[in-house]
Design a protein around this motif. Structure first.
Motif, PDB file in Angstrom:
ATOM      1  N   ASP A 111       0.805  -1.223   0.000  1.00  0.00           N
ATOM      2  CA  ASP A 111       0.000   0.000   0.000  1.00  0.00           C
ATOM      3  C   ASP A 111       0.836   1.270   0.000  1.00  0.00           C
ATOM      4  OD1 ASP A 111       0.580  -1.008   2.769  1.00  0.00           O
ATOM      5  OD2 ASP A 111      -0.188   0.980   3.290  1.00  0.00           O
TER       6      ASP A 111
ATOM      7  N   TYR B 144      -2.025  -5.397   2.672  1.00  0.00           N
ATOM      8  CA  TYR B 144      -1.678  -4.328   3.610  1.00  0.00           C
ATOM      9  C   TYR B 144      -2.418  -4.590   4.919  1.00  0.00           C
ATOM     10  CZ  TYR B 144      -6.290  -2.349   2.588  1.00  0.00           C
ATOM     11  OH  TYR B 144      -7.640  -2.158   2.453  1.00  0.00           O
ATOM     12  N   LEU B 145      -2.014  -3.900   5.986  1.00  0.00           N
ATOM     13  CA  LEU B 145      -2.605  -4.149   7.297  1.00  0.00           C
ATOM     14  C   LEU B 145      -3.969  -3.482   7.418  1.00  0.00           C
ATOM     15  CD1 LEU B 145      -2.256  -5.493  10.052  1.00  0.00           C
ATOM     16  CD2 LEU B 145      -1.079  -3.424  10.847  1.00  0.00           C
ATOM     17  N   ASP B 146      -3.984  -2.153   7.602  1.00  0.00           N
ATOM     18  CA  ASP B 146      -5.269  -1.459   7.730  1.00  0.00           C
ATOM     19  C   ASP B 146      -5.186   0.003   7.284  1.00  0.00           C
ATOM     20  OD1 ASP B 146      -3.779  -0.391   9.785  1.00  0.00           O
ATOM     21  OD2 ASP B 146      -5.079  -1.100  11.399  1.00  0.00           O
ATOM     22  N   GLU B 147      -4.194   0.329   6.458  1.00  0.00           N
ATOM     23  CA  GLU B 147      -4.037   1.697   5.966  1.00  0.00           C
ATOM     24  C   GLU B 147      -4.892   1.865   4.712  1.00  0.00           C
ATOM     25  OE1 GLU B 147      -0.940  -0.191   8.080  1.00  0.00           O
ATOM     26  OE2 GLU B 147      -1.421  -0.504   5.980  1.00  0.00           O
ATOM     27  N   HIS B 148      -6.200   1.943   4.902  1.00  0.00           N
ATOM     28  CA  HIS B 148      -7.132   1.834   3.784  1.00  0.00           C
ATOM     29  C   HIS B 148      -7.007   2.981   2.779  1.00  0.00           C
ATOM     30  CE1 HIS B 148      -8.887  -1.566   5.793  1.00  0.00           C
ATOM     31  NE2 HIS B 148      -9.153  -0.847   6.869  1.00  0.00           N
TER      32      HIS B 148
ATOM     33  N   GLU C 217      -6.232   2.415  -1.109  1.00  0.00           N
ATOM     34  CA  GLU C 217      -7.136   2.847  -2.168  1.00  0.00           C
ATOM     35  C   GLU C 217      -6.394   3.686  -3.212  1.00  0.00           C
ATOM     36  OE1 GLU C 217     -10.257   4.900  -0.177  1.00  0.00           O
ATOM     37  OE2 GLU C 217     -11.106   3.075   0.711  1.00  0.00           O
TER      38      GLU C 217
ATOM     39  N   ARG D 271      -6.672  -5.353  -3.829  1.00  0.00           N
ATOM     40  CA  ARG D 271      -6.102  -5.053  -2.513  1.00  0.00           C
ATOM     41  C   ARG D 271      -6.771  -5.922  -1.462  1.00  0.00           C
ATOM     42  NH1 ARG D 271      -9.635  -1.071  -0.065  1.00  0.00           N
ATOM     43  NH2 ARG D 271     -11.024  -0.153  -1.631  1.00  0.00           N
TER      44      ARG D 271
ATOM     45  N   ALA E 275      -6.792  -6.603   2.755  1.00  0.00           N
ATOM     46  CA  ALA E 275      -6.396  -6.133   4.078  1.00  0.00           C
ATOM     47  C   ALA E 275      -6.291  -7.301   5.051  1.00  0.00           C
ATOM     48  CB  ALA E 275      -7.395  -5.110   4.604  1.00  0.00           C
ATOM     49  N   GLY E 276      -5.220  -7.310   5.851  1.00  0.00           N
ATOM     50  CA  GLY E 276      -5.055  -8.349   6.851  1.00  0.00           C
ATOM     51  C   GLY E 276      -3.640  -8.366   7.395  1.00  0.00           C
ATOM     52  N   ASP E 277      -3.416  -9.232   8.358  1.00  0.00           N
ATOM     53  CA  ASP E 277      -2.145  -9.301   9.068  1.00  0.00           C
ATOM     54  C   ASP E 277      -1.327 -10.482   8.558  1.00  0.00           C
ATOM     55  OD1 ASP E 277      -0.058  -9.295  10.846  1.00  0.00           O
ATOM     56  OD2 ASP E 277      -1.298  -9.262  12.656  1.00  0.00           O
TER      57      ASP E 277
END
Length: 283
Positions: free
Chosen positions: A48, A70-74, A78, A93, A95-97
């Motif tokens: 991201d 990516y972790l949570d930097e939405h 985007e 894309r 999202a997750g760890d």
């Protein structure tokens, strides 16, 4: 010698947010594409922002479809997705760890479901936590850093392998700290050393299958991880100790990944490239 290279700044959490950085890192490819990755599918962790974003855009410009984790930097994610599409490539894309093996399997499954194949895996996601002394590193921090920085590389490669074939490639992100050390990043540096060994061993393991495994050892680079890791004073001086007296930009690192993933590097496996501002290391 300048007292600072960037404005003093600090972010409160890792892995950091690119849009909050001043100046914003240079991540767009600097040259026209030549179709070096046309028809291929790449999965990039930490895609991201920072180096991951630059690699995603560079590979997209070379014709690859891009899936990135990516972790949570939405908002950063985007923006990266939109820029990949601007390059004329498909984007996904997720999202997750990456510290979770289940999530790594899911990321690979979603990528193959969306694009029908997987040719390139870029293990890039990382975290680092500044500590002045070994005794300040808690067991929790040590385990977390290893889970994100090296366990995830194992998990992603393991999940990807059934989908990789002859001509596929894995590119891992290590660091200059694996070679020269860092007294305030003991656990991080240790994971980066482990990535070098992982790269070399996996390369030998997959040689007969025609899958190449290489690595890139950047540093110091201007990415969100810097203000998310260090205080304002150190962030302002990031890169000053490099022989070139500046931090590198993500788009100065990304070509190394494109090269290693492409047929230009068809005779390279188990190797490490060093875009590090001129620091000489034993590779």
């Amino acid at each position: 010698m300048p007292e600072q290279l960037q404005p003093p700044q600090k972010q409160s959490r890792q892995p950091g947010v690119e849009e909050e950085m001043r100046p914003e890192p240079d991540y767009r490819p600097r040259h026209p594409g030549a179709g070096k990755l046309k028809g291929r599918v790449a999965l990039i962790t930490g895609g991201d922002s920072g180096i991951g974003r630059a690699v995603a855009l560079a590979m997209a410009r070379e014709g690859a479809s891009i899936s990135f984790v990516y972790l949570d930097e939405h908002e950063d994610a985007e923006k990266t997705e939109a820029m990949i599409r601007e390059e004329g490539s498909d984007a996904l894309r997720i999202a997750g760890d990456v510290a979770s093996e289940d999530f790594c399997r899911l990321a690979v499954e979603e990528t193959v479901k969306a694009f029908g194949r997987l040719d390139i895996l870029v293990n890039n996601a990382a975290e680092q936590h500044l500590q002045s002394d070994l005794t300040d590193i808690s067991a929790e921090q040590l385990e977390r850093t290893f889970k994100t920085n090296i366990f995830a590389y194992f998990h992603m490669a393991k999940a990807a392998l059934p989908h990789l074939g002859e001509g596929s490639s894995i590119v891992n992100t290590t660091s200059v700290t694996a070679y020269k050390g860092n007294p305030t990043l003991l656990d991080y540096s240790s994971t980066k050393g482990a990535i070098v060994s992982f790269t070399r061993s996996l390369s030998v393991s997959l040689m007969e299958r025609g899958i190449r495994v290489n690595a890139v050892a950047p540093g110091p680079i201007w990415t969100p991880l810097i203000p998310a890791s260090f205080d304002e004073d150190k962030t302002a001086k990031h890169g000053l100790n490099a022989p070139m007296k500046r931090a590198g930009q993500p788009n100065e690192v990304a070509p190394s990944y494109v090269f290693l993933a492409s047929d230009d590097a068809s005779y390279m496996s188990g190797q490490v490239l060093h875009p590090n501002g001129g620091t000489i290391v034993d590779s």
